[in-house]
Design a protein around this motif. Structure first.
Motif, PDB file in Angstrom:
ATOM      1  N   PHE A 211       0.856  -1.181   0.000  1.00  0.00           N
ATOM      2  CA  PHE A 211       0.000   0.000   0.000  1.00  0.00           C
ATOM      3  C   PHE A 211       0.897   1.238   0.000  1.00  0.00           C
ATOM      4  O   PHE A 211       1.788   1.365   0.846  1.00  0.00           O
ATOM      5  CB  PHE A 211      -0.930  -0.007   1.217  1.00  0.00           C
ATOM      6  CG  PHE A 211      -1.891  -1.171   1.221  1.00  0.00           C
ATOM      7  CD1 PHE A 211      -3.179  -1.025   0.758  1.00  0.00           C
ATOM      8  CD2 PHE A 211      -1.495  -2.418   1.693  1.00  0.00           C
ATOM      9  CE1 PHE A 211      -4.069  -2.091   0.748  1.00  0.00           C
ATOM     10  CE2 PHE A 211      -2.368  -3.502   1.680  1.00  0.00           C
ATOM     11  CZ  PHE A 211      -3.656  -3.329   1.212  1.00  0.00           C
ATOM     12  N   LYS A 212       0.621   2.158  -0.957  1.00  0.00           N
ATOM     13  CA  LYS A 212       1.507   3.304  -1.134  1.00  0.00           C
ATOM     14  C   LYS A 212       0.712   4.608  -0.995  1.00  0.00           C
ATOM     15  O   LYS A 212      -0.360   4.768  -1.589  1.00  0.00           O
ATOM     16  CB  LYS A 212       2.170   3.257  -2.509  1.00  0.00           C
ATOM     17  CG  LYS A 212       2.934   1.969  -2.777  1.00  0.00           C
ATOM     18  CD  LYS A 212       3.768   2.069  -4.041  1.00  0.00           C
ATOM     19  CE  LYS A 212       2.913   2.332  -5.262  1.00  0.00           C
ATOM     20  NZ  LYS A 212       3.730   2.362  -6.506  1.00  0.00           N
ATOM     21  N   GLU A 213       1.275   5.535  -0.198  1.00  0.00           N
ATOM     22  CA  GLU A 213       0.680   6.865  -0.035  1.00  0.00           C
ATOM     23  C   GLU A 213       1.830   7.862   0.135  1.00  0.00           C
ATOM     24  O   GLU A 213       2.531   7.828   1.143  1.00  0.00           O
ATOM     25  CB  GLU A 213      -0.253   6.895   1.174  1.00  0.00           C
ATOM     26  CG  GLU A 213      -1.165   8.103   1.246  1.00  0.00           C
ATOM     27  CD  GLU A 213      -0.487   9.319   1.872  1.00  0.00           C
ATOM     28  OE1 GLU A 213      -0.847  10.461   1.500  1.00  0.00           O
ATOM     29  OE2 GLU A 213       0.404   9.126   2.728  1.00  0.00           O
ATOM     30  N   LYS A 214       2.034   8.720  -0.879  1.00  0.00           N
ATOM     31  CA  LYS A 214       3.171   9.655  -0.853  1.00  0.00           C
ATOM     32  C   LYS A 214       4.469   8.856  -0.640  1.00  0.00           C
ATOM     33  O   LYS A 214       4.824   8.017  -1.428  1.00  0.00           O
ATOM     34  CB  LYS A 214       2.959  10.701   0.233  1.00  0.00           C
ATOM     35  CG  LYS A 214       1.714  11.574   0.044  1.00  0.00           C
ATOM     36  CD  LYS A 214       1.837  12.455  -1.171  1.00  0.00           C
ATOM     37  CE  LYS A 214       0.623  13.362  -1.304  1.00  0.00           C
ATOM     38  NZ  LYS A 214       0.696  14.226  -2.515  1.00  0.00           N
ATOM     39  N   ASN A 215       5.176   9.132   0.451  1.00  0.00           N
ATOM     40  CA  ASN A 215       6.448   8.449   0.722  1.00  0.00           C
ATOM     41  C   ASN A 215       6.298   7.260   1.672  1.00  0.00           C
ATOM     42  O   ASN A 215       7.288   6.692   2.129  1.00  0.00           O
ATOM     43  CB  ASN A 215       7.460   9.440   1.309  1.00  0.00           C
ATOM     44  CG  ASN A 215       7.817  10.526   0.308  1.00  0.00           C
ATOM     45  OD1 ASN A 215       7.928  10.259  -0.881  1.00  0.00           O
ATOM     46  ND2 ASN A 215       7.976  11.745   0.789  1.00  0.00           N
ATOM     47  N   ARG A 216       5.069   6.901   1.975  1.00  0.00           N
ATOM     48  CA  ARG A 216       4.851   5.799   2.911  1.00  0.00           C
ATOM     49  C   ARG A 216       4.591   4.489   2.170  1.00  0.00           C
ATOM     50  O   ARG A 216       3.982   4.475   1.107  1.00  0.00           O
ATOM     51  CB  ARG A 216       3.672   6.105   3.829  1.00  0.00           C
ATOM     52  CG  ARG A 216       3.966   7.200   4.840  1.00  0.00           C
ATOM     53  CD  ARG A 216       2.836   7.300   5.853  1.00  0.00           C
ATOM     54  NE  ARG A 216       1.614   7.873   5.275  1.00  0.00           N
ATOM     55  CZ  ARG A 216       0.442   7.904   5.904  1.00  0.00           C
ATOM     56  NH1 ARG A 216       0.339   7.365   7.120  1.00  0.00           N
ATOM     57  NH2 ARG A 216      -0.601   8.473   5.339  1.00  0.00           N
ATOM     58  N   ARG A 217       5.037   3.391   2.751  1.00  0.00           N
ATOM     59  CA  ARG A 217       4.813   2.056   2.207  1.00  0.00           C
ATOM     60  C   ARG A 217       4.423   1.130   3.339  1.00  0.00           C
ATOM     61  O   ARG A 217       5.066   1.113   4.401  1.00  0.00           O
ATOM     62  CB  ARG A 217       6.080   1.510   1.532  1.00  0.00           C
ATOM     63  CG  ARG A 217       6.592   2.364   0.370  1.00  0.00           C
ATOM     64  CD  ARG A 217       5.680   2.243  -0.841  1.00  0.00           C
ATOM     65  NE  ARG A 217       6.261   2.903  -1.994  1.00  0.00           N
ATOM     66  CZ  ARG A 217       6.072   4.194  -2.276  1.00  0.00           C
ATOM     67  NH1 ARG A 217       5.347   4.953  -1.458  1.00  0.00           N
ATOM     68  NH2 ARG A 217       6.601   4.719  -3.369  1.00  0.00           N
ATOM     69  N   ILE A 218       3.375   0.348   3.118  1.00  0.00           N
ATOM     70  CA  ILE A 218       2.947  -0.662   4.085  1.00  0.00           C
ATOM     71  C   ILE A 218       2.823  -1.986   3.344  1.00  0.00           C
ATOM     72  O   ILE A 218       2.081  -2.096   2.366  1.00  0.00           O
ATOM     73  CB  ILE A 218       1.598  -0.295   4.738  1.00  0.00           C
ATOM     74  CG1 ILE A 218       1.696   1.021   5.502  1.00  0.00           C
ATOM     75  CG2 ILE A 218       1.141  -1.423   5.666  1.00  0.00           C
ATOM     76  CD1 ILE A 218       0.374   1.471   6.087  1.00  0.00           C
ATOM     77  N   GLU A 219       3.550  -2.989   3.780  1.00  0.00           N
ATOM     78  CA  GLU A 219       3.481  -4.309   3.172  1.00  0.00           C
ATOM     79  C   GLU A 219       2.531  -5.194   3.960  1.00  0.00           C
ATOM     80  O   GLU A 219       2.462  -5.118   5.194  1.00  0.00           O
ATOM     81  CB  GLU A 219       4.866  -4.938   3.094  1.00  0.00           C
ATOM     82  CG  GLU A 219       5.813  -4.211   2.156  1.00  0.00           C
ATOM     83  CD  GLU A 219       7.150  -4.919   2.022  1.00  0.00           C
ATOM     84  OE1 GLU A 219       7.346  -5.930   2.732  1.00  0.00           O
ATOM     85  OE2 GLU A 219       7.976  -4.461   1.213  1.00  0.00           O
ATOM     86  N   CYS A 220       1.805  -6.044   3.224  1.00  0.00           N
ATOM     87  CA  CYS A 220       0.788  -6.868   3.869  1.00  0.00           C
ATOM     88  C   CYS A 220       0.733  -8.220   3.150  1.00  0.00           C
ATOM     89  O   CYS A 220       0.824  -8.278   1.918  1.00  0.00           O
ATOM     90  CB  CYS A 220      -0.566  -6.171   3.779  1.00  0.00           C
ATOM     91  SG  CYS A 220      -1.807  -6.807   4.910  1.00  0.00           S
ATOM     92  N   PRO A 221       0.587  -9.328   3.873  1.00  0.00           N
ATOM     93  CA  PRO A 221       0.557 -10.644   3.220  1.00  0.00           C
ATOM     94  C   PRO A 221      -0.734 -10.866   2.443  1.00  0.00           C
ATOM     95  O   PRO A 221      -1.777 -10.253   2.723  1.00  0.00           O
ATOM     96  CB  PRO A 221       0.677 -11.618   4.394  1.00  0.00           C
ATOM     97  CG  PRO A 221       0.116 -10.868   5.559  1.00  0.00           C
ATOM     98  CD  PRO A 221       0.488  -9.433   5.341  1.00  0.00           C
ATOM     99  N   LEU A 222      -0.664 -11.748   1.462  1.00  0.00           N
ATOM    100  CA  LEU A 222      -1.822 -12.160   0.684  1.00  0.00           C
ATOM    101  C   LEU A 222      -2.135 -13.618   0.974  1.00  0.00           C
ATOM    102  O   LEU A 222      -1.224 -14.441   1.099  1.00  0.00           O
ATOM    103  CB  LEU A 222      -1.563 -11.980  -0.807  1.00  0.00           C
ATOM    104  CG  LEU A 222      -1.506 -10.545  -1.356  1.00  0.00           C
ATOM    105  CD1 LEU A 222      -1.004 -10.560  -2.790  1.00  0.00           C
ATOM    106  CD2 LEU A 222      -2.864  -9.884  -1.279  1.00  0.00           C
TER     107      LEU A 222
END
Length: 317
Positions: A211-222
């Motif tokens: 998940f990307k918002e500006k300079n932020r990144r959040i990784e999440c399992p599928l």
């Protein structure tokens, strides 16, 4: 660099248009008069739903009404498929042909694979079979309105289009699905947001969502929930608001595969933002202040999650 690519794209487009115009002129001036009695001239040819080829043609005046008719698709010397066609007499005595050919083994249709398939109309009489090429003088023209012709199968993502040879014979051109992460399901409730996505045109192993918002990144399992289908629970509790409204894009990542934007593109609507609209909902993530969550699609079909502060929360701050 962008300007150079843009100019090259415009030049390529003009060259394609000029080549098409010259080919149409040659067919109208030379090929069509010479072949009028030996071909079935297509009045209409298109793949409307991304996986069904629709054909409507006029037969030569010298032809007699056959007992049976069929469309033959041929690629190379050994690959041949036959599909029934309907030949009938119009009010003015003209013989016409209609055919609808479902494409793709996965959908129960003709098992066409990648490549160019020659098309012929076979007319079966008692003692003989007459073979007629299908002449396409003018390619199908895209129509206007809220919908458009689909460029890919909504089931497989494979692409089918009607093309033609230099002499005007119609042919079916089939291409494999482009790698894509197609939205299959969006479940938004007051407790959270869950998204299912189908991976087309690529094999992925142990993928994850970013998940990307500006300079932020959040990784999440599928989590795999079906053939080539994966599910992600959107981590709203980690999406801390930094402005009144934040916009999050979602990308599927896996080793050996380029990043794939979540989106919805296998459809025939011109405005996915409006047609596939999802109502915003107040969500209370675990341990967080409630926020307004609005999943939606951009004009390009990309999936986007918009998170906003509650009006009451904004007044307290």
């Amino acid at each position: 660099m962008t300007s150079v690519r843009h100019r090259l794209g415009l030049l390529r487009g003009r060259l394609v248009e000029q080549a098409a115009a010259r080919r149409a002129w040659l067919m109208q001036r030379f090929f069509l008069p010479a072949r009028r009695r030996r071909v079935a001239r297509l009045r209409y040819a298109a793949v409307l739903d991304g996986q069904t080829m629709n054909l409507h043609a006029e037969l030569p005046t010298s032809e007699a009404l056959p007992q049976e008719a069929e469309i033959r698709l041929r690629r190379g010397l050994r690959r041949r498929h036959h599909v029934p066609a309907r030949v009938y007499e119009d009010r003015d005595g003209t013989l016409l042909m209609d055919a609808a050919v479902l494409l793709g083994d996965e959908v129960g249709g003709v098992p066409v694979d990648t490549g160019r398939w020659k098309l012929h109309l076979l007319l079966h009489h008692r003692r003989r079979t007459r073979r007629l090429p299908l002449l396409l003088v003018e390619p199908p023209v895209p129509y206007g309105g809220p919908t458009k012709p689909m460029t890919a199968s909504p089931i497989t993502g494979d692409r089918h289009r009607i093309g033609r040879t230099v002499t005007g014979n119609a042919r079916l051109v089939t291409s494999e699905a482009r790698p894509a992460a197609e939205i299959a399901r969006v479940d938004l409730s007051h407790s959270g947001l869950v998204v299912d996505v189908r991976v087309l045109g690529a094999e992925v192993h142990e993928p994850w969502a970013e998940f990307k918002e500006k300079n932020r990144r959040i990784e999440c399992p599928l989590e795999q929930v079906g053939p080539a289908t994966w599910r992600v629970v959107v981590p709203l509790e980690r999406m801390e608001l930094r402005r009144a409204t934040d916009h999050w894009d979602v990308v599927l990542r896996a080793s050996g595969v380029r990043p794939l934007r979540f989106g919805r593109r296998l459809h025939d609507v011109r405005n996915p933002l409006r047609v596939f609209a999802i109502k915003e909902t107040v969500v209370a993530p675990s341990g967080r202040t409630p926020l307004i969550v609005h999943p939606r699609y951009t004009a390009a079909g990309n999936f986007r999650i918009t998170c906003s502060r509650m009006p009451e929360a904004g007044r307290r701050h």
